[in-house]
Design an enzyme around this catalytic site. Structure first.
Site, mmCIF file in Angstrom:
data_model
loop_
_atom_site.group_PDB
_atom_site.id
_atom_site.type_symbol
_atom_site.label_atom_id
_atom_site.label_comp_id
_atom_site.label_asym_id
_atom_site.label_seq_id
_atom_site.Cartn_x
_atom_site.Cartn_y
_atom_site.Cartn_z
ATOM 1 N N ALA A 155 0.835 -1.207 0.000
ATOM 2 C CA ALA A 155 0.000 0.000 0.000
ATOM 3 C C ALA A 155 0.872 1.261 0.000
ATOM 4 O O ALA A 155 1.868 1.326 -0.722
ATOM 5 C CB ALA A 155 -0.985 -0.033 1.170
ATOM 6 N N CYS A 156 0.534 2.234 0.860
ATOM 7 C CA CYS A 156 1.237 3.526 0.847
ATOM 8 C C CYS A 156 2.706 3.409 1.235
ATOM 9 O O CYS A 156 3.470 4.353 1.016
ATOM 10 C CB CYS A 156 0.542 4.510 1.778
ATOM 11 N N SER A 157 3.094 2.309 1.842
ATOM 12 C CA SER A 157 4.497 2.168 2.261
ATOM 13 C C SER A 157 5.333 1.427 1.227
ATOM 14 O O SER A 157 6.513 1.140 1.485
ATOM 15 C CB SER A 157 4.577 1.437 3.601
ATOM 16 N N SER A 334 1.996 5.318 -2.342
ATOM 17 C CA SER A 334 3.410 5.094 -2.025
ATOM 18 C C SER A 334 4.345 6.153 -2.599
ATOM 19 O O SER A 334 5.485 6.304 -2.145
ATOM 20 C CB SER A 334 3.841 3.725 -2.535
#
Ligand code: COA
Length: 373
Positions: A155-157, A334
């Site tokens: 995901a965002c990481s 990300s």
């Protein structure tokens, strides 16, 4: 063991922008249409009337002013509210590979390298255009790179987790020159018909080149250390997946197949996790926050970033110390912290320390401490 360094970065930005006012105008037209079409059901209490959105709310709640998207017309069409992207033939480059190529070439140019010198490509993003073959392997072929490539999703990481994976492989010698690419077509998983989240995301692609410090051709950033952490939560979730057709309702348009979040709980739970993560990473590296010249944070929400900056630095961040790009790009999953890094690093002097940090669904948080050279 080699010391890894980030020697180039690049950003692909789509041509189309949508301002908050444009977004709200089309959303409110959709709401009016929905409420008119369902007037009888709403009056009978069998359906709930939709509420309009507002630019003032969006700016105040998030700091976002506009976003870039791969297709503006489809998103803003009140009868569609979804990007329209052409189905490409199997022998044509995929959309994500095209976005990746643009960002990767910019990163390579900055590092003074050619695609043929790359021997590892990690495509690290929150969604992939297809299951297989890996997007990264397609990019490997388009760039004329050697070695190996793989896709990963956190995901965002994703980008910071990808940087840790690449840096570790450069350190050990299993790769000599790595590209970490984050193509984010977030417009494809955003629910543009939900006023709680319709303003959140934007599309973009970032790339960074990582190689041993001692082979760097010019200026860059040594990757001093990385730290990744995860902790399971349902508060940001997307139930789309390859088993979809096996469900009783098959391909029905279900809300949970798009991005879902409990924004308030994310705020409350992720903030302490991120602040603690950054401070622990710094102390594990025998550094203090006062030594950090720049924080390149995940770009989801301005209030969130202001809070993290204050907590980590122990005071209000100075102008430029913790730059935001979310007002222009919105949340690009990300890619956000890497866009901030790409736009705001040129003024740092040799020896200056910085920290990239991303966080989001999972929950997940990843940080990268850099030293300019
Ligand atoms: N226009 C006008 N009003 C709106 C609105 C909109 N687009 N969306 C929601 N509202 C209303 C809500 O209905 C609510 O009304 P109520 O108080 O009468 O119930 C009120 O505004 C506040 O809504 P809320 O959702 O609590 O707002 P918020 O201040 O929490 O801001 C987010 C929403 C999403 C911006 C914020 O929670 C956030 O950024 N959270 C973290 C998100 C994050 O980082 N996620 C990671 C994703 S990768």
């Amino acid at each position: 063991m080699h010391r890894p360094a980030l020697t180039g970065s690049g950003v692909f930005t789509p041509a189309d922008t949508i301002t908050n006012d444009e977004l709200v105008t089309s959303f409110n037209a959709y709401v009016e249409r929905f409420n008119t079409d369902n007037a009888a059901e709403i009056t009978a209490g069998r359906a709930t009337a939709l509420q309009p959105s507002s630019s003032e709310f969006i700016h105040k709640a998030s700091g976002i002013e506009q976003r870039y998207v791969m297709d503006k017309a489809g998103v803003l069409d009140p009868a569609r509210m979804y990007p329209r992207l052409d189905q490409r033939g199997d022998d044509q480059p995929s959309i994500m590979a095209e976005m990746s190529l643009d960002a990767a070439n910019k990163a390579l140019l900055q590092a003074g390298r050619r695609g043929a010198e790359v021997d590892l490509i990690i495509c690290a993003a929150s969604n992939m255009e297809r299951a297989y073959p890996a997007i990264s392997i397609e990019v490997q072929q388009l760039l004329g790179a050697t070695g190996f490539a793989f896709d990963m999703q956190v995901a965002c990481s994703s980008a910071t987790f990808g940087i840790q994976a690449a840096a570790d492989m450069i350190r050990s010698g299993s790769a000599r020159r790595a590209l970490v690419i984050s193509p984010e077509i977030t417009s494809g998983h955003l629910e543009w018909r939900d006023r709680d989240c319709h303003f959140i995301f934007g599309d973009v692609c970032t790339a960074v080149l990582i190689e041993p410090l001692d082979t760097a051709m010019g200026r860059g950033f040594e990757i001093v250390s990385t730290k990744c952490a995860t902790q399971y939560s349902n508060n940001i979730r997307n139930n789309e997946g390859y088993l979809r057709k096996t469900r009783p309702d098959g391909l029905a348009d279900r809300r949970d197949m798009q991005f879902m979040q409990n924004g308030r709980r994310v705020f409350k739970e992720v903030l302490p996790m991120v602040c603690d993560h950054i401070l622990t990473h710094l102390s594990d590296s025998e550094l203090s926050a006062s030594q950090i010249k720049r924080l390149w944070l995940h770009q989801a929400n301005k209030t969130m970033n202001d809070f993290i900056g204050r907590k980590v630095l122990g005071r209000d961040p100075l102008p430029g110390e913790q730059p935001n790009i979310l007002q222009d790009y919105a949340n690009t999953s990300s890619a956000g912290s890497i866009i901030a890094f790409d736009a705001f690093h040129a003024d740092l002097q040799a020896g200056d320390l910085g920290l990239i940090c991303s966080f989001g669904a999972g929950y997940s948080v990843g940080s990268v401490i850099t030293r300019a050279f």
